[in-house]
Design a protein around this motif. Sequence first.
Motif, short mmCIF file in Angstrom:
data_model
loop_
_atom_site.label_atom_id
_atom_site.label_comp_id
_atom_site.label_asym_id
_atom_site.label_seq_id
_atom_site.Cartn_x
_atom_site.Cartn_y
_atom_site.Cartn_z
N PHE A 169 0.87 -1.18 0.00
CA PHE A 169 0.00 0.00 0.00
C PHE A 169 0.91 1.23 0.00
O PHE A 169 2.13 1.12 0.19
CB PHE A 169 -0.90 -0.01 1.25
CG PHE A 169 -0.13 -0.31 2.51
CD1 PHE A 169 0.57 0.69 3.18
CD2 PHE A 169 -0.07 -1.61 3.01
CE1 PHE A 169 1.30 0.40 4.33
CE2 PHE A 169 0.67 -1.91 4.16
CZ PHE A 169 1.35 -0.89 4.81
N ARG A 172 -4.86 8.77 5.90
CA ARG A 172 -6.15 8.17 6.25
C ARG A 172 -6.23 7.95 7.77
O ARG A 172 -7.27 8.20 8.39
CB ARG A 172 -6.34 6.82 5.55
CG ARG A 172 -6.61 6.90 4.06
CD ARG A 172 -6.83 5.50 3.48
NE ARG A 172 -8.10 4.93 3.90
CZ ARG A 172 -8.32 3.65 4.15
NH1 ARG A 172 -7.32 2.77 4.05
NH2 ARG A 172 -9.50 3.22 4.52
N LEU A 173 -5.14 7.47 8.34
CA LEU A 173 -5.13 7.20 9.78
C LEU A 173 -5.31 8.51 10.55
O LEU A 173 -6.10 8.59 11.50
CB LEU A 173 -3.83 6.51 10.18
CG LEU A 173 -3.66 6.20 11.67
CD1 LEU A 173 -4.74 5.24 12.18
CD2 LEU A 173 -2.27 5.62 11.95
N ILE A 202 -8.42 0.64 8.63
CA ILE A 202 -9.01 2.00 8.78
C ILE A 202 -10.51 1.95 8.53
O ILE A 202 -11.29 2.62 9.23
CB ILE A 202 -8.34 3.01 7.81
CG1 ILE A 202 -6.83 3.03 8.00
CG2 ILE A 202 -8.94 4.41 7.98
CD1 ILE A 202 -6.35 3.71 9.24
N TYR A 256 0.15 -4.32 8.71
CA TYR A 256 -0.82 -3.26 8.44
C TYR A 256 -1.68 -3.64 7.24
O TYR A 256 -1.19 -4.15 6.24
CB TYR A 256 -0.10 -1.93 8.15
CG TYR A 256 -1.06 -0.80 7.91
CD1 TYR A 256 -1.53 -0.05 8.98
CD2 TYR A 256 -1.52 -0.51 6.63
CE1 TYR A 256 -2.44 0.98 8.78
CE2 TYR A 256 -2.43 0.50 6.41
CZ TYR A 256 -2.89 1.24 7.49
OH TYR A 256 -3.79 2.25 7.28
N ASN A 257 -2.96 -3.33 7.38
CA ASN A 257 -3.91 -3.63 6.30
C ASN A 257 -4.79 -2.40 6.12
O ASN A 257 -5.41 -1.95 7.10
CB ASN A 257 -4.74 -4.85 6.73
CG ASN A 257 -5.83 -5.20 5.75
OD1 ASN A 257 -6.09 -4.46 4.79
ND2 ASN A 257 -6.50 -6.31 5.98
N PRO A 258 -4.85 -1.84 4.91
CA PRO A 258 -5.67 -0.64 4.73
C PRO A 258 -7.11 -0.83 5.22
O PRO A 258 -7.76 0.13 5.66
CB PRO A 258 -5.62 -0.42 3.22
CG PRO A 258 -4.29 -0.98 2.81
CD PRO A 258 -4.10 -2.20 3.69
N LEU A 304 2.89 1.75 10.52
CA LEU A 304 3.21 2.48 9.29
C LEU A 304 4.62 3.05 9.33
O LEU A 304 5.26 3.21 8.29
CB LEU A 304 2.19 3.61 9.07
CG LEU A 304 0.80 3.14 8.62
CD1 LEU A 304 -0.18 4.31 8.64
CD2 LEU A 304 0.87 2.53 7.21
N GLU A 346 -1.79 6.05 3.55
CA GLU A 346 -2.35 5.42 4.74
C GLU A 346 -2.13 6.27 5.98
O GLU A 346 -2.99 6.35 6.86
CB GLU A 346 -1.77 4.02 4.93
CG GLU A 346 -2.19 3.04 3.83
CD GLU A 346 -3.71 2.89 3.70
OE1 GLU A 346 -4.40 2.83 4.74
OE2 GLU A 346 -4.19 2.85 2.56
N ARG A 347 -0.99 6.96 6.05
CA ARG A 347 -0.77 7.87 7.18
C ARG A 347 -1.84 8.95 7.22
O ARG A 347 -2.36 9.30 8.29
CB ARG A 347 0.61 8.53 7.07
CG ARG A 347 1.74 7.68 7.59
CD ARG A 347 2.86 8.54 8.20
NE ARG A 347 3.99 7.67 8.52
CZ ARG A 347 5.02 7.45 7.72
NH1 ARG A 347 5.12 8.07 6.56
NH2 ARG A 347 5.97 6.61 8.08
N HIS A 353 5.27 -3.26 8.45
CA HIS A 353 4.32 -2.99 7.36
C HIS A 353 3.44 -4.20 7.07
O HIS A 353 2.26 -4.05 6.76
CB HIS A 353 5.07 -2.59 6.09
CG HIS A 353 5.54 -1.16 6.11
ND1 HIS A 353 6.44 -0.67 5.20
CD2 HIS A 353 5.24 -0.14 6.92
CE1 HIS A 353 6.67 0.62 5.45
NE2 HIS A 353 5.96 0.96 6.50
#
Lengths: 287, 287
Positions: free
Chosen positions: A275, A283-284, B213, B208-210, B199, A280-281, B205
Amino acid sequence: MSAKSQRYWTTDASDILRVGPGFRLADVDPRSTPGHTGRKDHGIADLAAGVDELDEYQERLYAASRSDATDASVLLVLQAMDSAGKGGIIRHVVGSVDPQGVMLTAFKKPTPEELAHDFLWRIEKRLPEPGFIGVFDRSHYEDVLIGRVRRLAPADEIERRYGAINDFETRLTEAGTRIVKVMLHISPEEQKARLGERLDRPDKHWKYNPGDIDERELWPAYMDAYQTVFERTSTDAAPWHVVPADRKWYARLAVQALLLEALEAIDPQWPAATFDVGVERARLAAS
Amino acid sequence: MSAKSQRYWTTDASDILRVGPGFRLADVDPRSTPGHTGRKDHGIADLAAGVDELDEYQERLYAASRSDATDASVLLVLQAMDSAGKGGIIRHVVGSVDPQGVMLTAFKKPTPEELAHDFLWRIEKRLPEPGFIGVFDRSHYEDVLIGRVRRLAPADEIERRYGAINDFETRLTEAGTRIVKVMLHISPEEQKARLGERLDRPDKHWKYNPGDIDERELWPAYMDAYQTVFERTSTDAAPWHVVPADRKWYARLAVQALLLEALEAIDPQWPAATFDVGVERARLAAS
């Protein structure tokens, strides 16, 4: 190259313990400590040092498999006479690894359902998935060990199995499984002492089985059966290792070293992110 | 009675963490440390002290089951939002136990085969045998958590499942399984910090899974679904425990204490010998 963290090996465990051409089980001294300087305190220090290294390798292997970057897995096959220390190795070596990455199977006397299938049927079902360390406490080799000694199958069927095992293990290896085959080798005198301890301690009685003495009477026949197993199934794809096991600290250390060397050969890497880290940062942060 | 080895509890973990009548998840502070004096160094000391006690209980449980003296087993059910620490508990608490006595299952998204059966079908297959400590990393509760939040099943089917779960768990309990149900409760702020760390670190990594969120956006709906789970399925036979989990040391210690208390209630004993010790000593000596 031997395990990085273990300082007192003079050579690779996988080299010095491997069963090669001309190997004779009768020549192995069960109290010896091949390839290691041989002091117990050094062995214990090495075992402790190996725990973190094994831990990181296991996590890398698992991580790499999650990203489809590798199909690699490890399969540790443990065979031995009773009381040789399989349980201690599972507890102290395998038990030091994150259980989420381990698939352990203790193969018992086959059930009627298992006996109705080919001897490899129940084995196939317990093979490690990619990313896992599979551990077999006894294995398909029982079918050419007790199977041969106790004549549980006709001679030609036993004969067929050596080839079937080699074909099977070649296929596993080609699919990415690194097979680490270990026979823990104790002396009959050491076994006598260990069985005696089980009889002396009420908290060990549950581990004692009168049938152990019956098996003990067949010691020479079992050693012959192991020698034949080594001659027929120690292949380049999946070699056997004979680990002297009268000294528990050495046996545990040697198996840990064999696992470390197998993982080092795989050399699993942390997978790249699948990803966009920046996206993603954001979004988080917004969540 | 609380675990003997753990000195800093002021009360039983199972009492203070149990979900009883009138329980409201919204009232639990994820940073709190109920029943424990609350200093991290004390908690870490207690966790270390509990390892040996858990180890002996597990071995006694296993030994007792080998002699048919008991059908007892333990089943630890772990549920939580992402990054609440299930993995750490499996690694550090479950991982301290001999793997030969543990049966661990991580339930993932159901396969097509699993979906073709009732939701308890795949659960049944992974129940611990007598003598074992079973561990469920996620469980049948997913089918009334994500199942409800994401509307993966019709409302009346979700409704049916609460009763089916209670019947199922009552049957297990009657057959000798002590069920320890744990929800690890973290705050959304702590989750944000933990996902951020994944992240920030390339070696994290892979964890982590999108989609994490997307789930995070549904936090209030998940908390509602958990509240309903507690109201409908925290029974006398199989009560829920909510473990505040923003402090990892407390969550690990509390789950260890819950396991210790469950095993203490079973109180497994070393089984008596099923053979004549004197006769066996003579046979061994003569062998």
